[in-house]
Design a protein around this motif. Structure first.
Motif, short mmCIF file in Angstrom:
data_model
loop_
_atom_site.label_atom_id
_atom_site.label_comp_id
_atom_site.label_asym_id
_atom_site.label_seq_id
_atom_site.Cartn_x
_atom_site.Cartn_y
_atom_site.Cartn_z
N ILE A 173 -0.96 8.06 0.61
CA ILE A 173 -1.93 7.38 1.46
C ILE A 173 -3.34 7.44 0.88
O ILE A 173 -4.24 6.73 1.32
N GLY A 197 0.06 3.67 0.47
CA GLY A 197 0.47 3.43 1.84
C GLY A 197 0.97 4.68 2.53
O GLY A 197 1.05 5.76 1.94
N ASP A 198 1.31 4.54 3.80
CA ASP A 198 1.68 5.65 4.66
C ASP A 198 3.18 5.90 4.61
O ASP A 198 3.99 5.06 5.05
N LEU A 200 6.89 5.93 4.19
CA LEU A 200 7.85 4.98 3.64
C LEU A 200 7.38 3.53 3.68
O LEU A 200 8.05 2.65 3.13
N GLU A 201 6.27 3.26 4.33
CA GLU A 201 5.84 1.87 4.53
C GLU A 201 5.72 1.07 3.23
O GLU A 201 6.11 -0.11 3.19
N PRO A 202 5.19 1.64 2.14
CA PRO A 202 5.07 0.83 0.91
C PRO A 202 6.41 0.45 0.29
O PRO A 202 6.45 -0.38 -0.61
N ALA A 204 9.18 -0.57 2.13
CA ALA A 204 9.98 -1.34 3.07
C ALA A 204 10.79 -2.39 2.31
O ALA A 204 10.27 -3.11 1.47
N ARG A 251 8.48 11.35 11.30
CA ARG A 251 8.09 9.97 11.04
C ARG A 251 8.91 9.37 9.90
O ARG A 251 9.27 8.20 9.95
N GLN A 255 11.17 6.09 9.98
CA GLN A 255 10.89 4.99 9.07
C GLN A 255 12.06 4.64 8.16
O GLN A 255 11.98 3.67 7.40
N LEU A 258 13.11 1.12 7.76
CA LEU A 258 12.41 0.18 6.89
C LEU A 258 13.21 -0.12 5.63
O LEU A 258 12.97 -1.14 4.97
#
Length: 309
Positions: A173, A197-198, A200-202, A204, A251, A255, A258
Motif C-alpha cells: 500500500i 494497492g491494498d 489483494l486488490e491489485p 483482482a 481481510r 478478498q 477477488l
C-alpha cells in the motif's frame, strides 16, 4: 569519542557507549557500524582490528554511534540488512527483514516445489475453485506466486531468485516501500511484478497459485510497549494489525473472492500467540486440505500454511 589508537579500541569504546545507552546487541551494532565506515566486512574486519583507527572516518563513526545510541536501528543507519544470504536495502519506509521470515520463504519454496516440481501449472493443476474442482485453465503457464505486503521485497525477491521458473508478484500500500523493493529486485537480479494497492486488490482477476504474506500483526494497543527501535523507527502501517492484530488476515480471507480461484498454497507469518486463531481462519475458509503450523528457531509458532495437494 576519546583519541582511540586502534580499530579495536574504537570498537570497545563504541560497544561500551551503546551498552550504557540501553541498546540491544551493543557489540554487534558497534561492529556493523565500524564495518560500514571502514568499508570492510567479515575476515577483513577482524584482520584490521589491530590497525590504527583512521582519523578520516572518526566524525562519521561518531555520528553513526550517536544515532544508534538514541535507538535508531543499525540497519537503517547503514542502509542494509542481509536476508537469505542476499543484501537488501532498508530505509525507514520498510520493516527490517527478520531471520524468522526466512523460514516462511523456505517453507513456501519447499511446498511449492512439491506441488509444481518444474514450476509450471498445467491444466487441472490450477488453484481450486470454490466448489473444490479443477479451475478452468486452458494452457500450461508458469506458477504464479503473490506476496502481499512487499516491504523491502525480502520475500518476493528471494522467491524470484530461488525459483526463477516462477512468476512472482508483490504488492504494497506504500509507494515508498515499493520503490525500495524495486531497487532490491534490480540489485539482486530478479524480475518481480510490483503493484501498488491494498492487500489483494491489485491482483483482482489474477490466477494465483501461491499466496504469501508477512502482514502487520501487532495489536494496536501493544505498539507503545515495543522496543524503541521498532516503536519509534519502523513504519507503523507495517506493524499495526488492528485491535487484536488479526485484521489483515481476516481481510485477505474476504478478498480471496477477488481471485479466479483460491491459491493451492497459502502462507502467513504471524505474531506470538496468534497461530491457533490464524489456523482457524484458514480452516473456516474451507479451501485447503492441510493446515500446517511452523515454529521459529525459538520454538514459537510463527507461520501457518494452507495446502491442497
Amino acid at each position: 569519542m576519546s583519541e582511540v589508537k586502534s580499530i579495536r579500541e574504537a570498537f570497545a569504546e563504541a560497544s561500551s557507549f551503546l551498552s550504557r545507552s540501553g541498546c540491544n546487541e551493543p557489540q554487534r551494532s558497534a561492529q556493523l557500524l565500524l564495518e560500514h565506515v571502514l568499508g570492510v566486512s567479515g575476515a577483513a574486519y577482524y584482520m584490521a582490528l589491530a590497525d590504527p583507527f583512521p582519523a578520516a572516518v572518526k566524525e562519521a563513526f561518531e555520528a553513526e554511534v550517536t544515532r544508534r545510541g538514541a535507538g535508531e536501528p543499525v540497519q537503517y543507519i547503514i542502509g542494509e540488512q542481509e536476508f537469505y544470504g542476499r543484501p537488501f536495502e532498508v530505509t525507514p519506509d520498510v520493516l527490517i527483514p527478520r531471520p524468522e521470515t526466512e523460514l516462511l520463504v523456505e517453507a513456501i519454496l519447499r511446498y511449492g516445489a512439491e506441488l509444481w516440481p518444474d514450476g509450471i501449472v498445467t491444466p487441472g493443476e490450477a488453484a481450486l475453485d470454490s466448489a473444490g474442482g479443477a479451475g478452468d485453465v486452458r494452457a500450461a503457464r508458469p506458477l504464479t506466486a503473490v506476496d502481499i505486503g512487499a516491504g523491502s521485497g525480502a520475500i518476493s525477491v528471494t522467491l524470484a531468485a530461488e525459483a526463477p521458473a516462477w512468476r512472482v508478484c508483490a504488492g504494497d500500500i506504500s509507494p515508498a516501500a515499493l520503490a525500495v523493493a524495486e531497487r532490491n529486485a534490480l540489485r539482486n537480479g530478479t524480475a518481480v511484478d510490483f503493484r501498488l494497492g491494498d492487500l489483494l486488490e491489485p491482483f483482482a482477476g489474477m490466477e494465483t497459485d501461491i499466496l504469501v504474506s508477512n502482514p502487520p500483526y501487532i495489536p494496536g494497543e501493544d505498539i507503545a510497549g515495543l522496543q524503541r527501535e521498532v516503536r519509534d523507527h519502523e513504519p507503523r502501517t507495517a506493524l499495526d494489525g488492528g485491535a487484536d492484530g488479526l485484521d489483515p488476515y481476516r481481510r485477505m480471507m474476504e478478498q480471496l473472492t477477488l481471485l479466479p480461484a483460491p491459491p493451492r498454497l497459502i502462507g502467513f507469518e504471524l505474531g506470538f500467540g496468534q497461530a491457533e486463531q490464524v489456523a482457524a481462519l484458514l480452516a473456516a475458509a474451507g479451501h485447503w486440505t492441510e493446515i500446517i503450523t511452523i515454529n521459529d528457531l525459538a520454538g514459537i509458532p510463527r507461520h501457518v500454511l494452507g495446502i491442497t495437494r
